[in-house]
Design an enzyme around this catalytic site. Structure first.
Site, short mmCIF file in Angstrom:
data_model
loop_
_atom_site.label_atom_id
_atom_site.label_comp_id
_atom_site.label_asym_id
_atom_site.label_seq_id
_atom_site.Cartn_x
_atom_site.Cartn_y
_atom_site.Cartn_z
N TYR A 181 -18.23 -14.05 -4.87
CA TYR A 181 -16.89 -13.45 -4.72
C TYR A 181 -16.60 -12.61 -5.96
O TYR A 181 -16.59 -13.10 -7.08
CB TYR A 181 -15.87 -14.58 -4.59
CG TYR A 181 -14.44 -14.12 -4.38
CD1 TYR A 181 -14.00 -13.77 -3.10
CD2 TYR A 181 -13.55 -14.06 -5.44
CE1 TYR A 181 -12.69 -13.36 -2.90
CE2 TYR A 181 -12.25 -13.66 -5.24
CZ TYR A 181 -11.81 -13.31 -3.97
OH TYR A 181 -10.51 -12.90 -3.77
N TYR A 186 -14.67 0.50 -3.78
CA TYR A 186 -13.47 -0.03 -4.42
C TYR A 186 -13.55 0.36 -5.89
O TYR A 186 -14.37 -0.19 -6.63
CB TYR A 186 -13.37 -1.55 -4.25
CG TYR A 186 -12.88 -1.95 -2.89
CD1 TYR A 186 -11.54 -2.27 -2.69
CD2 TYR A 186 -13.72 -1.94 -1.79
CE1 TYR A 186 -11.07 -2.60 -1.42
CE2 TYR A 186 -13.26 -2.27 -0.53
CZ TYR A 186 -11.94 -2.61 -0.35
OH TYR A 186 -11.47 -2.93 0.89
N LYS A 225 9.59 16.24 3.26
CA LYS A 225 8.32 15.61 3.61
C LYS A 225 7.43 16.66 4.27
O LYS A 225 7.75 17.15 5.36
CB LYS A 225 8.52 14.43 4.57
CG LYS A 225 9.22 13.24 3.97
CD LYS A 225 9.17 12.03 4.90
CE LYS A 225 9.79 12.30 6.24
NZ LYS A 225 9.81 11.08 7.09
N HIS A 270 0.82 -1.21 0.00
CA HIS A 270 0.00 0.00 0.00
C HIS A 270 0.86 1.27 0.00
O HIS A 270 0.35 2.35 -0.27
CB HIS A 270 -0.93 0.03 1.22
CG HIS A 270 -2.08 -0.91 1.12
ND1 HIS A 270 -2.05 -2.18 1.64
CD2 HIS A 270 -3.29 -0.78 0.55
CE1 HIS A 270 -3.19 -2.78 1.41
NE2 HIS A 270 -3.96 -1.96 0.76
#
Length: 824
Positions: free
Chosen positions: A349, A268, A192, A127
């Site tokens: 599924y 999703y 950052k 991820h």
């Protein structure tokens, strides 16, 4: 009740000559990016693993982090690629820019390192992707690192975001100036940043995940993220206008059940800017615990006419809705889960193989994969590859499983592309004209390097394929990556004056009452196409003056029709397409093959049901919704005569027993036998009464009919047509039953008919006293309100305009119930 005829919304395959009129797809170049892309060469471990494997780089999700996510972009003559440098103790973030003109590659190393799973740097975490975007307004480069909601992890309380960005014009500086000095330094001197300039919502920022960038035609840069969890999350986006970020803008609501949805849900999918509009396509994961879907369900799609995405959101039909969206059904386009048989809990599924795109012609395409994980169904283990698409100008989506499957889908020009790696690990490209399912392989590498995975970006007719090589070794925590540039062969040269009728195809057959969708493409060698006319047997039946050129036509009579299109260009010149011939046939209402039906007895109103097993008497039931109340009619020829097996969806075909059958004479019983079968006691003659659209089912030809006896048994006995216990309605399972036909076991609100025209009924089941009903337009405007004190209320709909509405009912305990109403 009139049986619903199946409609043939089928778009035909385009002639190969049209497909192959495009230039050849060719590999232009292959560039090695690095030999040192980080790779997880260890073992897949559980999420709670804490040990550091001294012999490999263990991981929790997948082995490959590079290339992954939104890691490649093309701007001007430059290709930008993000990656992590290995090995395990290195893990530095890298940005490479490749100049396609000078063939110079410059790479910047950042102080940031891969953080691993929840701060355990020694556990690989896919991820942690690095999204990259370029803003055309000021040519700044932006990079965001997916920390996977690490704002919840104490170790990242001051490190919850890794955002890096440059000064203006950095994207196009000369090769020698492309260095880290272009990036704006952060207060802690590591580039950052913990916030996006202009956005001060820290609580949201620290929990963002799944970052991606896209731009609109106005030159704004958008960042898309997910916020929340799998079953209760939202998509949100922010906009950079060349000065500051603006956001966050929520597309949908978390806690949707508090805003009109029957349940909470997450997304999703993706938000993309395609063909002039911000669009969203997703599957949802619902907060339900007792349905058939183990994870995702459904295909959902919407778009905004507002280039900022703040307003003007619409469903695929152009019906508007307010944002943030709470009721997902408002934009649902299909349910792939209904393509498999099982209805068991957690057995459908739908993970993997989902993507969507839109062509320049505005053809919408979705792909997905659905598997039947049932342990009891005869279709257990069955996987179907799904392609759902809506040709430009069409009213409805078409779903086909005549599709080989893919992981991702892309569009360029008027074409859709499937791009992937073949079984040898080499790239291939398949192409279809938008609005069709006619995929043809137009490129495939048969030699050269083999790859593990790749990430695609398409720009100006070229495919930029960012690839991880398969070097046949998993015992190395670094791997090579390459960039392949492939010319897709899109012909952008001069056009000829031409018109082509794409659908229907020659010799297509339609039933009376079907909609025939006519669809043509047209180009002009000079000037513009002003209109396209459609003709049937030389009679003008309609025209369209804007691309896409289409017409929905319902033939008035049966027979043979010659169809053609005629295009006009500026100045009045015209050209005619080749003709195709179609046939419109009379509907045989007595033919029950090709659909699945509930069988309802006219006298009793009850539904025929199969109790399973073999030789068990069938039953009659108040509801026709369960699968064991659904029946197929399968034609079988015996002695030169056509008969039918009446086949249960859950068991076998029906048998009409004789006088000596125990426990009773002439019972109708279930069997385990599969259709088609010609056994004399298992075949039936169908008798149709067109006056009232009803049926009688005779056991072979012996004069005994399927009969609901007053005792409650189902028999086969001699009975006159006037005895309506032998008369049945065949109701397609695609047709909604009225509220009195449904077994409602839980509190609910139902509307019938729905869609409605002149009037409709709102009915309630298992709800304490209803106090009032309110109806809202899709934009949230109250259009109807009334007190109510009974279980159903009929409402005139003549004052309602066509569109989608939300109906709310309030109980005496002030609990709300919601459902959707469609007015035609």
């Amino acid at each position: 009740m009139k049986r619903i005829a199946l409609k043939h919304f089928v778009f035909s395959i385009l002639l190969f000559a049209v497909v192959f009129s495009q230039a050849q797809v060719t590999l232009e170049s292959e560039i090695k990016i690095t030999d040192l892309a980080m790779y997880f060469d260890g073992n897949k471990v559980s999420l709670n693993t804490t040990t550091n494997n001294p012999n490999g780089y263990d991981y929790v999700y997948g082995r490959s982090l590079t290339p992954h996510g939104d890691c490649i972009k093309v701007y001007d003559k430059f290709v930008f690629l993000t990656w992590y440098r290995g090995g395990k103790n290195d893990r530095h973030v890298m940005l490479t820019r490749y100049n396609t003109e000078t063939e110079t590659m410059k790479t910047i190393e950042f102080p940031h390192q891969h953080t691993g799973y929840n701060g355990r740097w020694w556990i690989g975490e896919t991820h942690n992707t690095i999204a990259v975007g370029i803003c055309p307004k000021d040519e700044t480069i932006h990079m965001v690192y997916d920390m996977h909601r690490n704002g919840n992890v104490p170790a990242f309380s001051n490190d919850y975001l890794r955002y890096s960005y440059t000064t203006a014009n950095a994207a196009t500086v000369p090769d020698e100036q492309f260095t880290i000095d272009l990036f704006v330094q952060s207060p802690n001197n590591n580039y950052k940043h913990l916030a996006f300039p202009g956005i001060n919502d820290v609580n949201t920022t620290k929990l963002l995940t799944y970052p991606a960038f896209f731009t609109n035609d106005q030159g704004d840069l958008f960042m898309k993220n997910r916020f929340g969890y799998s079953k209760n999350g939202k998509f949100l986006f922010a906009k950079y206008d060349g000065t500051d970020w603006e956001g966050y803008t929520d597309f949908n609501r978390m806690q949707a059940s508090s805003h009109g949805s029957p349940y909470n849900w997450g997304l999703y999918g993706d938000i993309k800017y395609i063909n002039g509009k911000i669009r969203i396509g997703f599957q949802q994961r619902a907060g339900l615990n007792n349905d058939k879907y183990i994870y995702q369900n459904g295909f959902y799609y919407a778009y905004s006419d507002d280039p900022s995405g703040l307003t003007q959101w619409k469903d695929h039909e152009g019906t508007g809705f307010t944002r943030p969206l709470a009721v997902s059904d408002l934009i649902k386009i299909s349910e792939p889960g209904d393509l498999v048989t099982t209805t068991e809990k957690d057995k459908v599924y739908m993970v993997g193989g989902f993507d969507w795109t839109v062509t320049d012609n505005n053809d919408i395409h979705f792909i997905g994969r659905v598997k039947d994980n049932s342990t009891t169904s005869s279709t257990a283990g069955q996987t179907k590859q799904v392609h759902t698409y809506k040709p430009a100008g069409a009213s409805n989506f078409i779903t086909t499983t005549d599709f080989s499957g893919a992981e991702t889908l892309y569009a360029s020009g008027d074409y859709v592309y499937i791009i992937g790696l073949n079984s040898s690990g080499r790239p291939f490209v398949e192409r279809a004209l938008g609005g069709t399912n006619s995929f043809t392989r137009v490129y495939e590498a048969t030699s050269g390097k083999r790859f593990r995975k790749g990430q695609v970006y398409i720009k100006n007719g070229r495919l930029y394929y960012y690839l991880l090589e398969n070097n046949s070794s998993d015992s190395d925590d670094t791997q090579p990556t390459y960039l392949q540039i492939i010319d897709l062969g899109i012909d952008n040269g001069p056009k000829s004056f031409a018109v082509t009728l794409i659908t229907p195809s020659d010799n297509d057959s339609f039933e009376e009452g079907d909609i025939v969708q006519l669809y043509a493409t047209a180009t002009a060698d000079e000037g513009e196409i002003t209109k396209v006319e459609f003709y049937a047997n030389n009679a003008l039946i309609g025209e369209d003056n804007t691309s896409p050129y289409s017409l929905d036509w319902t033939p008035s009579t049966t027979g043979i029709y010659a169809i053609k299109a005629k295009a006009y260009k500026t100045g009045g010149d015209s050209i005619i397409s080749s003709e195709v011939t179609i046939e419109v046939t009379e509907v045989d209402e007595s033919d029950l093959t090709g659909d699945v039906y509930r069988l309802r007895n006219v006298a009793t109103g009850k539904f025929l049901g199969d109790e399973g097993g073999s030789a068990n008497p069938v039953s009659m039931n108040d509801t026709g919704e369960d699968t064991n109340k659904h029946w197929n009619f399968v034609k079988t020829n015996v002695g030169g005569t056509d008969y039918f097996n009446i086949d249960s969806e859950t068991n076998g075909i029906l048998r009409a027993t004789g006088a000596g059958f125990a426990p009773g004479a002439y019972l109708v019983v279930s069997t385990g036998k599969v259709a088609p079968a010609g056994d004399t006691d298992k075949i039936w003659t169908v008798h149709y009464n067109e006056t009232d659209d009803t049926f009688r089912f005779e056991s072979k030809d012996n004069g005994r009919f399927l009969y609901h006896d007053a005792s409650g048994s189902v028999t086969n006995i001699s009975a006159p047509e006037t005895d309506i216990r032998s008369v049945w309605e065949a109701i397609s399972t695609s047709e909604s039953l009225s509220i009195t036909d449904e077994a409602l076991r839980s509190p609910s609100i139902k509307i019938y008919p729905n869609p409605a025209r002149d009037k409709f009924t709102v009915a309630f089941q298992n709800i304490s006293t209803i106090r009032r009903v309110e109806i809202y337009s899709i934009l949230g405007k109250l259009v109807y309100q009334n007190s109510i004190s009974k279980s159903k209320q009929e409402i005139e709909s003549s004052d309602f305009t066509a569109g989608v509405y939300i109906v709310k009912a309030f109980s005496d305990s002030n609990k709300e119930f919601h459902t959707k109403l469609v007015i035609k």
